[in-house]
Structure formats: C-alpha cells, structure tokens
Write a protein that holds these residues in place. Sequence first.
Motif, PDB file in Angstrom:
ATOM      1  N   TRP A 149     -33.256   3.136 -26.640  1.00 24.47           N
ATOM      2  CA  TRP A 149     -33.131   1.727 -27.023  1.00 24.47           C
ATOM      3  C   TRP A 149     -34.250   1.423 -28.008  1.00 24.47           C
ATOM      4  CZ3 TRP A 149     -31.845   3.610 -22.305  1.00 24.47           C
ATOM      5  CH2 TRP A 149     -30.603   3.244 -21.791  1.00 24.47           C
ATOM      6  N   VAL A 150     -33.919   0.834 -29.132  1.00 30.07           N
ATOM      7  CA  VAL A 150     -34.894   0.611 -30.191  1.00 30.07           C
ATOM      8  C   VAL A 150     -36.093  -0.166 -29.650  1.00 30.07           C
ATOM      9  CG1 VAL A 150     -35.273  -0.394 -32.481  1.00 30.07           C
ATOM     10  CG2 VAL A 150     -33.092   0.689 -31.935  1.00 30.07           C
ATOM     11  N   ASN A 151     -37.293   0.281 -30.016  1.00 29.61           N
ATOM     12  CA  ASN A 151     -38.517  -0.317 -29.485  1.00 29.61           C
ATOM     13  C   ASN A 151     -38.767  -1.729 -29.986  1.00 29.61           C
ATOM     14  OD1 ASN A 151     -38.978   1.273 -31.964  1.00 29.61           O
ATOM     15  ND2 ASN A 151     -41.053   0.503 -31.796  1.00 29.61           N
ATOM     16  N   LYS A 152     -38.087  -2.139 -31.056  1.00 29.52           N
ATOM     17  CA  LYS A 152     -38.207  -3.517 -31.556  1.00 29.52           C
ATOM     18  C   LYS A 152     -36.902  -4.241 -31.274  1.00 29.52           C
ATOM     19  CE  LYS A 152     -39.975  -1.954 -35.706  1.00 29.52           C
ATOM     20  NZ  LYS A 152     -40.115  -2.062 -37.139  1.00 29.52           N
ATOM     21  N   SER A 153     -37.001  -5.506 -30.959  1.00 32.32           N
ATOM     22  CA  SER A 153     -35.811  -6.328 -30.783  1.00 32.32           C
ATOM     23  C   SER A 153     -35.525  -7.027 -32.104  1.00 32.32           C
ATOM     24  CB  SER A 153     -36.036  -7.360 -29.684  1.00 32.32           C
ATOM     25  OG  SER A 153     -34.977  -8.267 -29.653  1.00 32.32           O
ATOM     26  N   TYR A 154     -34.515  -6.553 -32.829  1.00 34.74           N
ATOM     27  CA  TYR A 154     -34.220  -7.108 -34.147  1.00 34.74           C
ATOM     28  C   TYR A 154     -33.709  -8.533 -34.076  1.00 34.74           C
ATOM     29  CZ  TYR A 154     -34.755  -2.346 -35.829  1.00 34.74           C
ATOM     30  OH  TYR A 154     -35.243  -1.105 -36.124  1.00 34.74           O
ATOM     31  N   ASP A 155     -32.976  -8.859 -33.020  1.00 31.24           N
ATOM     32  CA  ASP A 155     -32.418 -10.204 -32.914  1.00 31.24           C
ATOM     33  C   ASP A 155     -33.260 -11.114 -32.019  1.00 31.24           C
ATOM     34  OD1 ASP A 155     -31.858  -9.265 -30.366  1.00 31.24           O
ATOM     35  OD2 ASP A 155     -29.689  -9.525 -30.523  1.00 31.24           O
ATOM     36  N   GLY A 156     -34.343 -10.600 -31.437  1.00 25.87           N
ATOM     37  CA  GLY A 156     -35.202 -11.401 -30.576  1.00 25.87           C
ATOM     38  C   GLY A 156     -34.680 -11.546 -29.162  1.00 25.87           C
ATOM     39  N   ARG A 157     -33.491 -11.000 -28.885  1.00 24.48           N
ATOM     40  CA  ARG A 157     -32.905 -11.130 -27.544  1.00 24.48           C
ATOM     41  C   ARG A 157     -32.790  -9.803 -26.810  1.00 24.48           C
ATOM     42  NH1 ARG A 157     -28.653 -13.698 -30.356  1.00 24.48           N
ATOM     43  NH2 ARG A 157     -27.301 -12.202 -29.348  1.00 24.48           N
ATOM     44  N   ASN A 158     -32.459  -8.739 -27.550  1.00 18.71           N
ATOM     45  CA  ASN A 158     -32.204  -7.447 -26.910  1.00 18.71           C
ATOM     46  C   ASN A 158     -32.768  -6.292 -27.720  1.00 18.71           C
ATOM     47  OD1 ASN A 158     -30.402  -8.292 -24.668  1.00 18.71           O
ATOM     48  ND2 ASN A 158     -29.104  -8.985 -26.338  1.00 18.71           N
ATOM     49  N   HIS A 159     -33.115  -5.232 -27.004  1.00 17.84           N
ATOM     50  CA  HIS A 159     -33.420  -3.941 -27.620  1.00 17.84           C
ATOM     51  C   HIS A 159     -32.080  -3.220 -27.668  1.00 17.84           C
ATOM     52  CE1 HIS A 159     -37.818  -4.181 -27.142  1.00 17.84           C
ATOM     53  NE2 HIS A 159     -37.529  -4.853 -26.042  1.00 17.84           N
ATOM     54  N   HIS A 160     -31.576  -2.941 -28.856  1.00 14.64           N
ATOM     55  CA  HIS A 160     -30.231  -2.380 -28.890  1.00 14.64           C
ATOM     56  C   HIS A 160     -30.221  -0.874 -28.648  1.00 14.64           C
ATOM     57  CE1 HIS A 160     -30.689  -1.634 -33.333  1.00 14.64           C
ATOM     58  NE2 HIS A 160     -29.881  -0.620 -33.070  1.00 14.64           N
ATOM     59  N   TYR A 161     -29.141  -0.455 -28.045  1.00 15.84           N
ATOM     60  CA  TYR A 161     -28.869   0.945 -27.742  1.00 15.84           C
ATOM     61  C   TYR A 161     -28.801   1.698 -29.066  1.00 15.84           C
ATOM     62  CZ  TYR A 161     -26.179   4.896 -25.762  1.00 15.84           C
ATOM     63  OH  TYR A 161     -25.741   6.122 -25.359  1.00 15.84           O
ATOM     64  N   ALA A 162     -29.484   2.817 -29.150  1.00 15.34           N
ATOM     65  CA  ALA A 162     -29.540   3.539 -30.421  1.00 15.34           C
ATOM     66  C   ALA A 162     -29.026   4.959 -30.280  1.00 15.34           C
ATOM     67  CB  ALA A 162     -30.975   3.579 -30.946  1.00 15.34           C
ATOM     68  N   PHE A 163     -28.159   5.313 -31.194  1.00 19.43           N
ATOM     69  CA  PHE A 163     -27.757   6.691 -31.385  1.00 19.43           C
ATOM     70  C   PHE A 163     -27.551   6.862 -32.873  1.00 19.43           C
ATOM     71  CE2 PHE A 163     -24.622  10.042 -32.028  1.00 19.43           C
ATOM     72  CZ  PHE A 163     -25.261  11.083 -31.384  1.00 19.43           C
ATOM     73  N   GLN A 164     -28.604   7.263 -33.550  1.00 22.81           N
ATOM     74  CA  GLN A 164     -28.535   7.468 -34.992  1.00 22.81           C
ATOM     75  C   GLN A 164     -29.040   8.866 -35.293  1.00 22.81           C
ATOM     76  OE1 GLN A 164     -30.832   4.528 -37.057  1.00 22.81           O
ATOM     77  NE2 GLN A 164     -29.521   2.855 -36.454  1.00 22.81           N
ATOM     78  N   ILE A 165     -28.204   9.640 -35.902  1.00 25.44           N
ATOM     79  CA  ILE A 165     -28.604  10.953 -36.378  1.00 25.44           C
ATOM     80  C   ILE A 165     -27.962  11.118 -37.749  1.00 25.44           C
ATOM     81  CG2 ILE A 165     -28.474  13.443 -36.033  1.00 25.44           C
ATOM     82  CD1 ILE A 165     -28.343  12.938 -33.048  1.00 25.44           C
ATOM     83  N   GLY A 166     -28.786  11.270 -38.751  1.00 26.82           N
ATOM     84  CA  GLY A 166     -28.220  11.426 -40.088  1.00 26.82           C
ATOM     85  C   GLY A 166     -29.262  11.741 -41.132  1.00 26.82           C
ATOM     86  N   PRO A 167     -28.828  12.332 -42.223  1.00 23.15           N
ATOM     87  CA  PRO A 167     -29.768  12.663 -43.305  1.00 23.15           C
ATOM     88  C   PRO A 167     -30.183  11.408 -44.072  1.00 23.15           C
ATOM     89  CG  PRO A 167     -27.549  13.266 -43.930  1.00 23.15           C
ATOM     90  CD  PRO A 167     -27.476  12.769 -42.516  1.00 23.15           C
ATOM     91  N   LYS A 168     -31.426  11.364 -44.478  1.00 12.85           N
ATOM     92  CA  LYS A 168     -31.960  10.278 -45.289  1.00 12.85           C
ATOM     93  C   LYS A 168     -32.808  10.892 -46.398  1.00 12.85           C
ATOM     94  CE  LYS A 168     -30.507   6.958 -42.646  1.00 12.85           C
ATOM     95  NZ  LYS A 168     -29.510   6.029 -43.042  1.00 12.85           N
TER      96      LYS A 168
END
Length: 171
Positions: A149-168
């Motif tokens: 779960w992302v360590n920052k709450s982007y919306d101020g309400r929830n830490h969103h579930y994260a599954f990101q894997i990709g080239p940058k």
Amino acid sequence: MMKSILRYLTFFPANLVFVLLAYLLSPVLAALSLATGPKLPGFLRWFSTTDADLDGGITQNLMGYKAGLKGWRLWWQRTCWICRNPAHGWQSEVLGMPAAGSVIVRQVVSDTPKNQWYVMEAARGVRFFCWKRDQPLFGGYYLKIWLGWVNKSYDGRNHHYAFQIGPKRRK
C-alpha cells in the motif's frame, strides 16, 4: 506482518481483474468522459485516479499531456491517463488502508539501487507495508516496482493498494 502480506495476496486477484478492466474499458470510459467531463460518474471513478481527474497529466505537468485538446486528441489523452493509472480509485476506495491516524512504524531507504521499505499502522492497529524499488536496467531505463500500500495518501483518505511493475526512463 504476515497478516498484511496475506491480505495483500488475497486482494491481488480482484485487483488484477479491475486493472485489466481499466485497460479494456479505457477507450469507452474516455469516450464517456467527453460527454460527462473529466470526472467519471459514480462507481466508474474506480477506473480513474482519486487525486486528479482524467486531465491529471495536464495539471501535473507530465510530458506529453497538453491543455486545450478536443475531440479525438482529448479522447486519446484521457485513454492514456486511464491506462497510466489503471483502477486507482478501486485500489484506494475499496482495497485501500485508511490514512486517518496511520503512522509509519518502520522505514528503510537506500539509494543504490533506490529501495524503500515501509511498515505502517492504521489507527485501529492494523499493519500494512509498502515496498518500492527502482531496479537499474540499461540505457537509462530502470524497472519500477511498487508492492503493498503506497506510503503516501494521495487523496488524503486512503493509502491505495499498489501493484506497479514496469520499465521507466530516467529523466
């Protein structure tokens, strides 16, 4: 901590379904947004970001996102935004951990390669984690990995579930 990992793995199949749906439905959702505006109506917001509307790339000054587009170009830009951030609303509103009163109880950060580990605790004592890693590849590219779960709450309400894997690509 094991409960947190089990919770994450339990949510994974549903998350995968919604992410795939976001990719598949992105052209239709973007077309709908041309009639309804840059915020999707009702539960369809599960397919968009919680901290920005479908024109978020413009307000965040991301390369390739332009203001003032209309018609097919605006449709394409919004389609790309949905695919860039698939099912973030679902990941925050349904699978997210509450931000109010949550604290970081453990943090480990290293720079080479960039690696971050967080253990957080919600106000009700439920623990959850976030692991981020930028794994160097070649030619200025790296593999971005975010799990938990992302360590920052982007919306101020929830830490969103994260599954990101990709080239940058490094800037």
